[in-house]
Write a protein that holds these residues in place. Structure first.
Motif, PDB file in Angstrom:
ATOM      1  N   CYS A   1      49.847   5.991  34.496  1.00 17.86           N
ATOM      2  CA  CYS A   1      49.485   5.525  35.828  1.00 17.86           C
ATOM      3  C   CYS A   1      49.301   6.694  36.792  1.00 17.86           C
ATOM      4  O   CYS A   1      49.740   7.816  36.515  1.00 17.86           O
ATOM      5  CB  CYS A   1      50.536   4.556  36.355  1.00 17.86           C
TER       6      CYS A   1
ATOM      7  N   ASN B   1      55.036   0.764  41.246  1.00 22.72           N
ATOM      8  CA  ASN B   1      56.165   1.591  41.690  1.00 22.72           C
ATOM      9  C   ASN B   1      55.710   2.960  42.161  1.00 22.72           C
ATOM     10  O   ASN B   1      56.252   3.527  43.117  1.00 22.72           O
ATOM     11  CB  ASN B   1      57.182   1.735  40.562  1.00 22.72           C
ATOM     12  N   SER B   2      54.705   3.497  41.488  1.00 21.24           N
ATOM     13  CA  SER B   2      54.167   4.793  41.882  1.00 21.24           C
ATOM     14  C   SER B   2      53.525   4.719  43.268  1.00 21.24           C
ATOM     15  O   SER B   2      53.696   5.619  44.100  1.00 21.24           O
ATOM     16  CB  SER B   2      53.126   5.242  40.847  1.00 21.24           C
TER      17      SER B   2
ATOM     18  N   SER C   1      52.206   1.552  37.864  1.00 22.64           N
ATOM     19  CA  SER C   1      51.313   1.877  38.976  1.00 22.64           C
ATOM     20  C   SER C   1      51.847   1.362  40.313  1.00 22.64           C
ATOM     21  O   SER C   1      51.768   2.048  41.331  1.00 22.64           O
ATOM     22  CB  SER C   1      49.916   1.313  38.710  1.00 22.64           C
TER      23      SER C   1
ATOM     24  N   SER D   1      49.999   9.251  39.757  1.00 21.80           N
ATOM     25  CA  SER D   1      51.270   9.791  40.248  1.00 21.80           C
ATOM     26  C   SER D   1      51.529   9.334  41.684  1.00 21.80           C
ATOM     27  O   SER D   1      50.597   8.994  42.422  1.00 21.80           O
ATOM     28  CB  SER D   1      51.240  11.317  40.210  1.00 21.80           C
ATOM     29  N   PRO D   2      52.790   9.328  42.112  1.00 24.80           N
ATOM     30  CA  PRO D   2      53.083   9.037  43.516  1.00 24.80           C
ATOM     31  C   PRO D   2      52.345   9.990  44.462  1.00 24.80           C
ATOM     32  O   PRO D   2      51.902   9.575  45.540  1.00 24.80           O
ATOM     33  CB  PRO D   2      54.598   9.234  43.603  1.00 24.80           C
TER      34      PRO D   2
END
Length: 279
Positions: free
Chosen positions: A63, A94-95, A92, A65-66
């Motif tokens: 996914c 949570n990111s 994705s 990245s933050p």
């Protein structure tokens, strides 16, 4: 007051959406053995499907990245929305949420909301279009969030695949106990739970009968169809998508229909010949 909608690349963006300037993609990536793919405008579905067919291994996805989400939020638009693949299926969401926290630490407060689609593929597309519709009507940020969260609650996702192997090997079918009799050409009709995980709705022998069963399920469960868009995505099977569309239009009259080819992540999970429908 401008707005921006970030859709992770499991969602398909139409040419019109890309041209509007309001929608951008947060790209996931895919690895097939040592072949690395960024799921963006460079994605070549034909080459990807050939690589998957030639490999004994299951493709893997990663996914955004933050930090990638944080940078996407850093823009001149005052209202920013992210739409992600179901949190039950990917990191994705949570990111994207962590990216919002990073943005606020770095740049301060801003109107940012992350929508857990509880869906995938064309379901994300419909959510992004609903956000734009609400913004164009002049709703406040809070009103848009409330309206779209309500829309997600009503949305239903269905899919029919030639094979469930990629989903199974990547652990997305952990709650499904039914055994698919591949040798007998049994095709399971799949759907999403209210939480956004995958469930089996039924099955039929052969793709034609399974398509009919899928169309019956969609028509049975749809509410306020006349106010909604029916969306269909397909992986390298436009004729099958058209057949499903025609079946559904005999059963319901949505306000519009859109049909799109799957992008990279959806192509990975749907596999060659898969169709997805959302309303």
């Amino acid at each position: 007051m401008g707005y921006k909608v970030i859709v992770d690349s499991c969602g398909e963006l139409s040419h019109e959406m890309k041209a509007s300037g309001h929608f951008v993609t947060a790209s996931l990536s895919i690895d097939v053995d040592d072949y690395h793919i960024v799921d963006d405008e460079t994605f070549d579905q034909k080459v990807f499907l050939e690589k998957v067919a030639a490999s004994p291994n299951c493709p893997k996805s990663s996914c955004p990245s933050p930090e990638a989400y944080m940078e996407a939020y850093h823009c001149e638009e005052e209202h920013v929305y992210a739409v992600t693949l179901s949190a039950e299926l990917s990191g994705s969401y949570n990111s994207a949420v962590l990216g919002k926290s990073l943005y606020q630490e770095e740049y301060g407060e801003k109107n940012i909301h992350v929508f857990n689609s509880r869906s995938a593929s064309i379901g994300e597309t419909l959510i992004a279009l609903k956000i734009a519709e609400c913004e164009e009507r002049g709703m406040t940020f809070e009103q848009v969030v409330e309206k779209v969260e309500g829309y997600i609650e009503e949305q239903n996702t269905y899919f029919l695949l030639e094979t469930l192997e990629t989903l199974r090997k990547n652990g997305r079918l952990s709650g499904i106990k039914a055994v698919v009799a591949t040798a007998l050409n049994i095709k399971p009709v799949m759907g999403s739970t209210p939480e956004g995980s995958i469930c089996q709705l039924g099955q039929a022998r052969g793709m034609k009968k399974a398509l009919t069963k899928m169309a019956d399920e969609i028509a049975k469960n749809a509410v306020r169809v006349e106010d909604k868009i029916l969306a269909i995505s397909h992986c390298n099977c436009p004729a099958r998508a058209q057949e499903l569309k025609e079946m559904l239009l005999k059963r319901m009259q949505p306000k519009d229909v859109i049909v799109l080819d799957t992008a990279g992540i959806s192509s990975m999970y749907a596999a060659d010949g898969g169709v997805i429908a959302v309303i």
